[in-house]
Write an enzyme that holds these catalytic residues in place. Sequence first.
Site, PDB file in Angstrom:
ATOM      1  N   SER A 226       0.830  -1.196   0.000  1.00  0.00           N
ATOM      2  CA  SER A 226       0.000   0.000   0.000  1.00  0.00           C
ATOM      3  C   SER A 226       0.869   1.252   0.000  1.00  0.00           C
ATOM      4  CB  SER A 226      -0.907   0.014   1.229  1.00  0.00           C
ATOM      5  OG  SER A 226      -1.841  -1.045   1.190  1.00  0.00           O
ATOM      6  N   PRO A 307      -7.569   0.025  -7.007  1.00  0.00           N
ATOM      7  CA  PRO A 307      -7.256   1.267  -6.289  1.00  0.00           C
ATOM      8  C   PRO A 307      -8.340   1.595  -5.272  1.00  0.00           C
ATOM      9  CG  PRO A 307      -8.143   1.765  -8.448  1.00  0.00           C
ATOM     10  CD  PRO A 307      -8.004   0.268  -8.385  1.00  0.00           C
ATOM     11  N   GLY A 308      -7.946   2.048  -4.111  1.00  0.00           N
ATOM     12  CA  GLY A 308      -8.902   2.485  -3.094  1.00  0.00           C
ATOM     13  C   GLY A 308      -8.509   3.846  -2.563  1.00  0.00           C
ATOM     14  N   ARG A 309      -7.386   3.879  -1.861  1.00  0.00           N
ATOM     15  CA  ARG A 309      -6.849   5.132  -1.326  1.00  0.00           C
ATOM     16  C   ARG A 309      -6.665   6.175  -2.432  1.00  0.00           C
ATOM     17  NH1 ARG A 309      -2.453   5.138   2.676  1.00  0.00           N
ATOM     18  NH2 ARG A 309      -2.290   2.943   2.146  1.00  0.00           N
ATOM     19  N   ARG A 350      -3.895   6.029  11.933  1.00  0.00           N
ATOM     20  CA  ARG A 350      -2.717   5.740  11.126  1.00  0.00           C
ATOM     21  C   ARG A 350      -1.429   6.381  11.646  1.00  0.00           C
ATOM     22  NH1 ARG A 350      -2.109   7.119   6.407  1.00  0.00           N
ATOM     23  NH2 ARG A 350      -1.059   5.268   5.620  1.00  0.00           N
ATOM     24  N   TYR A 354       1.104   3.460  12.170  1.00  0.00           N
ATOM     25  CA  TYR A 354       2.137   3.354  11.142  1.00  0.00           C
ATOM     26  C   TYR A 354       3.177   4.477  11.184  1.00  0.00           C
ATOM     27  CZ  TYR A 354      -1.416   0.391   8.826  1.00  0.00           C
ATOM     28  OH  TYR A 354      -2.356  -0.563   8.516  1.00  0.00           O
ATOM     29  N   CYS A 381      -6.756   9.930  26.257  1.00  0.00           N
ATOM     30  CA  CYS A 381      -5.857   9.695  27.388  1.00  0.00           C
ATOM     31  C   CYS A 381      -4.753   8.754  26.936  1.00  0.00           C
ATOM     32  CB  CYS A 381      -6.658   9.107  28.558  1.00  0.00           C
ATOM     33  SG  CYS A 381      -5.715   8.989  30.078  1.00  0.00           S
ATOM     34  N   TYR A 411      -9.269   5.427   4.985  1.00  0.00           N
ATOM     35  CA  TYR A 411      -8.885   4.780   6.232  1.00  0.00           C
ATOM     36  C   TYR A 411      -9.191   5.586   7.493  1.00  0.00           C
ATOM     37  CZ  TYR A 411      -6.710   1.595   3.018  1.00  0.00           C
ATOM     38  OH  TYR A 411      -6.515   0.707   1.996  1.00  0.00           O
TER      39      TYR A 411
END
Length: 454
Positions: A226, A307-309, A350, A354, A381, A411
Site C-alpha cells: 500500500s 485502487p482504493g486510497r 494511522r 504506522y 488519554c 482509512y
Amino acid sequence: MTTSIPGEPWSTGVTRDASGEAVVAGVPVSRLAAEHGTPAYVLDEADVRTRARAYRRAFETAFAEVGAGVDVYYAGKAFLSVAVARWVHEEGLRVDTASGGELAVALRAGVPGAHLGLHGNNKSDDEIAAALEAGVGRIIVDSLAEVDRVAAAAAARGVVAPVMVRVTTGVHAGGHEYISTAHEDQKFGLSVHGREGEDSPATTALLAVLARPELHLLGIHSHIGSQILDASGFAVAARAVLDLRAHLAARTGVLVEEVDIGGGYGIAYLPGEVALDPARVAKDISVALADASVDLSTPLPRFSIEPGRAIVGPAGLTLYRVGTVKPVQLSDGRVRTYVSVDGGMSDNIRPALYGAQYHAEVVGRLSEAEPVLARVVGKHCESGDIVVHEVLLPADVREGDLLAVAATGAYGRSMASNYNLLTRPPVVAVTDGASRVLVRRETVDDLLALDADA
C-alpha cells in the site's frame, strides 16, 4: 502568512476565499462546522468521481493498446458507504470487499453481485454464503483450507463458485512493514516459491481448485502493498504471476483467464509529494506485461486492479475545532506548540499505528502571524494520540480555530474506533455548494444502546 491551500495534498475542490477561509466544493468550512459539528470527515464528491474515471480511463486505454482488457475494482476497505459505492459504480468501477459488512453495503448500493469481489484471509461461513447467494463475480481464496470450504458451500447451493487464488510473489512495496503484503512472512496468500522438487503452495492451491467441479478457476491474484509511489514493483510482481500462469498451463492445459495485480497506488500526504499518475503507471505496467507475454509465448489475460486510497484518500479532509494550545520547551532549546483538537486517534489511527505523516492548516481565517513548529494532538488519554507529528502553523493559532487535516478520505472513518468512548464523526459529502450527511455522527445513545446493562 497563512499557507495557500490549492493543490496537493488537498482535494481539487478546496480553495481559500478572499478572507482566508477554506472552501470545499463551494461550501465554506465555517458553514460545514456550524451545520455538522466537529470533528467531521468531509468528502468532495466530484473529486472522488474524477479520480475514479481517471483510473478507469487510464488503464482501459493503456491495456487496449497492448490488446488486453482490464476491470477496475474500487477497494472498499479504504472507505465504503452506500453513496460512495454508488458513485464509483456509476463511474464504471466494480467494488472489491473484504468482509460481509462491506459486501452488504455494496449490495445495498445496488452494485450487481457480478461486479463484486470478496477478499479475506479468514472468511466466515456466513460471509462465503452471502457472497455465493449474491452471485459475486469472484471470491479470492487465501488458503488451501478455504478451497474446500468454498467448494462445500457452493455444492450445498448447487452453484459453481468463481474463484481466484491469492499468491505472494516475494515482491513487496509500501510505506510500512504492516502494509507491505507480498513478502513471505505474513498472513496473506500463498507463496509462488516452493522447496526444490516440490510444488509451491500457490501451485498446490491452483491444482486443488481445478480438481473441484464446484469451483471455476477464474484467475490469479497478487497484491504487493500500500501507498506505493514507485510503479516498478507492480510490473515485477505481475511478471511473476504470469510465469505461474504459464507454468500451470504447461502442466494442466488450463490457461487462466484473469490476473489481478492488486492496488496500493500511492497519494500525496504532504505538500511537495507527488502521487502516482494513473496514466503513467498504466502505461508502464501494460508495456511490461505485454513484453512478458511475448517471452512466455502466452496470450495476455484480462487484468484487474484495485485502487482504493488513490480514489477516495485525496478527496477527503477531517475538520476539527482547536482546544488547548500549549507551548512545550524541547531539550534542544526549540519550542514545540502542542495544538489539541476535538478528535484524535479514534478518528485517524494511522499516525499512531504506522507513523503516517499528514498535513494540517488553520482553515477558518487568514493569519499574518509567523509560522511556528507545531504538533497536532487529540483529546485521548494516550501520549501517542498524535494527529500530525510536525507541521508549521501560525503562531497565533488559538482555541476555537478551525483546523483541517488533508488526505483523510481513506482509512480515517473505516479504521475509526470508540476509544475513550468518543463517538465517531459523521461523513459529509460536498458538491456544487451544498453538503449532505453520508454517514451520521454517532451519539452517546448509540454507545449505550450496545451496552447490555445500560
